[in-house]
Design an enzyme around this catalytic site. Sequence first.
Site, PDB file in Angstrom:
ATOM      1  N   ARG A 226       0.856  -1.185   0.000  1.00  0.00           N
ATOM      2  CA  ARG A 226       0.000   0.000   0.000  1.00  0.00           C
ATOM      3  C   ARG A 226       0.890   1.233   0.000  1.00  0.00           C
ATOM      4  O   ARG A 226       1.963   1.235   0.619  1.00  0.00           O
ATOM      5  CB  ARG A 226      -0.920   0.038   1.229  1.00  0.00           C
ATOM      6  CG  ARG A 226      -2.116  -0.912   1.154  1.00  0.00           C
ATOM      7  CD  ARG A 226      -3.120  -0.533   0.043  1.00  0.00           C
ATOM      8  NE  ARG A 226      -4.250  -1.426  -0.050  1.00  0.00           N
ATOM      9  CZ  ARG A 226      -4.403  -2.398  -0.952  1.00  0.00           C
ATOM     10  NH1 ARG A 226      -3.458  -2.627  -1.848  1.00  0.00           N
ATOM     11  NH2 ARG A 226      -5.498  -3.133  -0.968  1.00  0.00           N
ATOM     12  N   HIS A 274      -1.362   0.106  -9.952  1.00  0.00           N
ATOM     13  CA  HIS A 274      -2.052  -0.851  -9.068  1.00  0.00           C
ATOM     14  C   HIS A 274      -2.526  -2.090  -9.855  1.00  0.00           C
ATOM     15  O   HIS A 274      -3.726  -2.408  -9.880  1.00  0.00           O
ATOM     16  CB  HIS A 274      -3.247  -0.190  -8.344  1.00  0.00           C
ATOM     17  CG  HIS A 274      -3.632  -0.940  -7.093  1.00  0.00           C
ATOM     18  ND1 HIS A 274      -4.064  -0.327  -5.942  1.00  0.00           N
ATOM     19  CD2 HIS A 274      -3.636  -2.268  -6.809  1.00  0.00           C
ATOM     20  CE1 HIS A 274      -4.325  -1.225  -5.018  1.00  0.00           C
ATOM     21  NE2 HIS A 274      -4.075  -2.419  -5.527  1.00  0.00           N
TER      22      HIS A 274
HETATM   23  P1  NDP Z   1      -1.923 -11.124   5.190  1.00  0.00           P
HETATM   24  O1  NDP Z   1      -2.845 -10.546   6.193  1.00  0.00           O
HETATM   25  O2  NDP Z   1      -2.024 -12.559   4.852  1.00  0.00           O
HETATM   26  O3  NDP Z   1      -0.409 -10.844   5.613  1.00  0.00           O
HETATM   27  C1  NDP Z   1       0.004  -9.654   6.189  1.00  0.00           C
HETATM   28  C2  NDP Z   1       1.418  -9.830   6.710  1.00  0.00           C
HETATM   29  O4  NDP Z   1       1.855  -8.565   7.231  1.00  0.00           O
HETATM   30  C3  NDP Z   1       1.498 -10.838   7.858  1.00  0.00           C
HETATM   31  O5  NDP Z   1       2.687 -11.569   7.775  1.00  0.00           O
HETATM   32  C4  NDP Z   1       1.507  -9.935   9.079  1.00  0.00           C
HETATM   33  O6  NDP Z   1       2.152 -10.482  10.201  1.00  0.00           O
HETATM   34  C5  NDP Z   1       2.309  -8.762   8.564  1.00  0.00           C
HETATM   35  N1  NDP Z   1       2.045  -7.581   9.391  1.00  0.00           N
HETATM   36  C6  NDP Z   1       0.873  -6.971   9.623  1.00  0.00           C
HETATM   37  N2  NDP Z   1       1.033  -5.944  10.486  1.00  0.00           N
HETATM   38  C7  NDP Z   1       2.347  -5.941  10.813  1.00  0.00           C
HETATM   39  C8  NDP Z   1       3.132  -5.159  11.672  1.00  0.00           C
HETATM   40  N3  NDP Z   1       2.610  -4.162  12.397  1.00  0.00           N
HETATM   41  N4  NDP Z   1       4.441  -5.431  11.768  1.00  0.00           N
HETATM   42  C9  NDP Z   1       4.985  -6.447  11.061  1.00  0.00           C
HETATM   43  N5  NDP Z   1       4.294  -7.243  10.228  1.00  0.00           N
HETATM   44  C10 NDP Z   1       2.988  -6.986  10.100  1.00  0.00           C
HETATM   45  O7  NDP Z   1      -2.113 -10.221   3.893  1.00  0.00           O
HETATM   46  P2  NDP Z   1      -1.842 -10.637   2.357  1.00  0.00           P
HETATM   47  O8  NDP Z   1      -0.508 -11.257   2.258  1.00  0.00           O
HETATM   48  O9  NDP Z   1      -3.008 -11.372   1.807  1.00  0.00           O
HETATM   49  O10 NDP Z   1      -1.847  -9.185   1.666  1.00  0.00           O
HETATM   50  C11 NDP Z   1      -0.905  -8.201   2.043  1.00  0.00           C
HETATM   51  C12 NDP Z   1      -1.269  -6.869   1.413  1.00  0.00           C
HETATM   52  O11 NDP Z   1      -1.006  -6.880   0.013  1.00  0.00           O
HETATM   53  C13 NDP Z   1      -2.759  -6.502   1.470  1.00  0.00           C
HETATM   54  O12 NDP Z   1      -3.126  -6.014   2.735  1.00  0.00           O
HETATM   55  C14 NDP Z   1      -2.816  -5.417   0.418  1.00  0.00           C
HETATM   56  O13 NDP Z   1      -2.502  -4.168   0.990  1.00  0.00           O
HETATM   57  C15 NDP Z   1      -1.709  -5.809  -0.576  1.00  0.00           C
HETATM   58  N6  NDP Z   1      -2.248  -6.249  -1.881  1.00  0.00           N
HETATM   59  C16 NDP Z   1      -1.885  -5.546  -3.018  1.00  0.00           C
HETATM   60  C17 NDP Z   1      -2.331  -5.927  -4.256  1.00  0.00           C
HETATM   61  C18 NDP Z   1      -1.884  -5.202  -5.478  1.00  0.00           C
HETATM   62  O14 NDP Z   1      -2.329  -5.500  -6.589  1.00  0.00           O
HETATM   63  N7  NDP Z   1      -0.991  -4.254  -5.387  1.00  0.00           N
HETATM   64  C19 NDP Z   1      -3.235  -7.070  -4.423  1.00  0.00           C
HETATM   65  C20 NDP Z   1      -3.564  -7.738  -3.180  1.00  0.00           C
HETATM   66  C21 NDP Z   1      -3.072  -7.325  -1.956  1.00  0.00           C
HETATM   67  P3  NDP Z   1       1.602 -11.809  10.927  1.00  0.00           P
HETATM   68  O15 NDP Z   1       1.899 -12.935   9.940  1.00  0.00           O
HETATM   69  O16 NDP Z   1       2.391 -11.890  12.141  1.00  0.00           O
HETATM   70  O17 NDP Z   1       0.126 -11.606  11.123  1.00  0.00           O
END
Ligand code: NDP
Length: 311
Positions: A226, A274
């Site tokens: 993001r 995007h």
């Molecule tokens: P998930 O919820 O599966 O994974 C998120 C990861 O981020 C987890 O490993 C989580 O940790 C980690 N995380 C969250 N908060 C923190 C923090 N404060 N500190 C450290 N690590 C953190 O999400 P997805 O993998 O499915 O998607 C990730 C993002 O990708 C989406 O939220 C979206 O913004 C983006 N996206 C972009 C697209 C595009 O076309 N550009 C398409 C689809 C998604 P933990 O494992 O410990 O929970």
Amino acid sequence: MTLNILFAATEARWPQYEAPLHRALEAEGITDYRLATEMPAEEVDYIVYAPNSDLQDFTPYTRTKAVLNLWAGVEGIVGNRTLTQPLCRMVDSGLKEGMVEWVTGQVLRHHLGIDEVLARQSGEWRPSVPPLARNRPVGVLGLGELGAACAGALAALNFPVAGWSRTEKHIPGITCHHGAEGLKTVLAGSQIVVLLLPLTGATENILDADALSRLPEGAVIVNPGRGALIEDEALLAGLDAGHLGHATLDVFRQEPLPADHPFWRHPKITVSPHVASETRPETAAEVVARNIRRGEAGEPFLHLVDRGAGY
Ligand code: NDP
């Protein structure tokens, strides 16, 4: 009793999703249902939702059992105070596949110096041999559905991959870190860093001036997460000072990125509109239908959003 399923997304999405949703619902054995883009709020059992839909007030949806988000990111809905119903996000095999391809492609592009090769069609024969992947450490911030899949694909190509998540993780082939010190370690060791974090209060501006300064000289940033994960001014300053090598950005604070935004003209920034990966209607419909079937069977929903954590 007939199940009422409201499809609340922009009009353009309906023709893409209507047939796949019917197929998937029937494949889950759900036959007595109504799927439509409009119906009285008090009759709706499930809402298939995209955050850019007009539906922003969930108060009248008193019998709705779940809101099934079509997107992986939920920052556009998770803070909605009218939403008291369970919220599920999208975990879609098609979306994941697309993200692995995009991230791997961008990392290989920077690793192999493909931009320089393309720019050098000048008649001058100047060979330069890139290092092997084994000598190009990559960091992946976010080890969730998408980050872990991308980290695994990069590790399979021999990149030494370090990842960072909120909670402790053990992923074979990936050096996993968490916490504030973990972030510093990953940044300091990553020649290429990929952002696949959700946008939450805790991750906004996570790559600020201090974090960016921890990256090694010439580091490349690839951000399909993001836009607001990175402080724009700090990024521009880091690129202009020569500390950062390049930034490939797929996501922005404001989308579409305004035509006069400095990112468009910056020689060290690649703007991608995007498109890193999209939810794929066919596979996403299966996830939606599976969750509706589970809801009706009294089973816990898959991919429930932790409203406190914000993702
Ligand atoms: P998930 O919820 O599966 O994974 C998120 C990861 O981020 C987890 O490993 C989580 O940790 C980690 N995380 C969250 N908060 C923190 C923090 N404060 N500190 C450290 N690590 C953190 O999400 P997805 O993998 O499915 O998607 C990730 C993002 O990708 C989406 O939220 C979206 O913004 C983006 N996206 C972009 C697209 C595009 O076309 N550009 C398409 C689809 C998604 P933990 O494992 O410990 O929970």
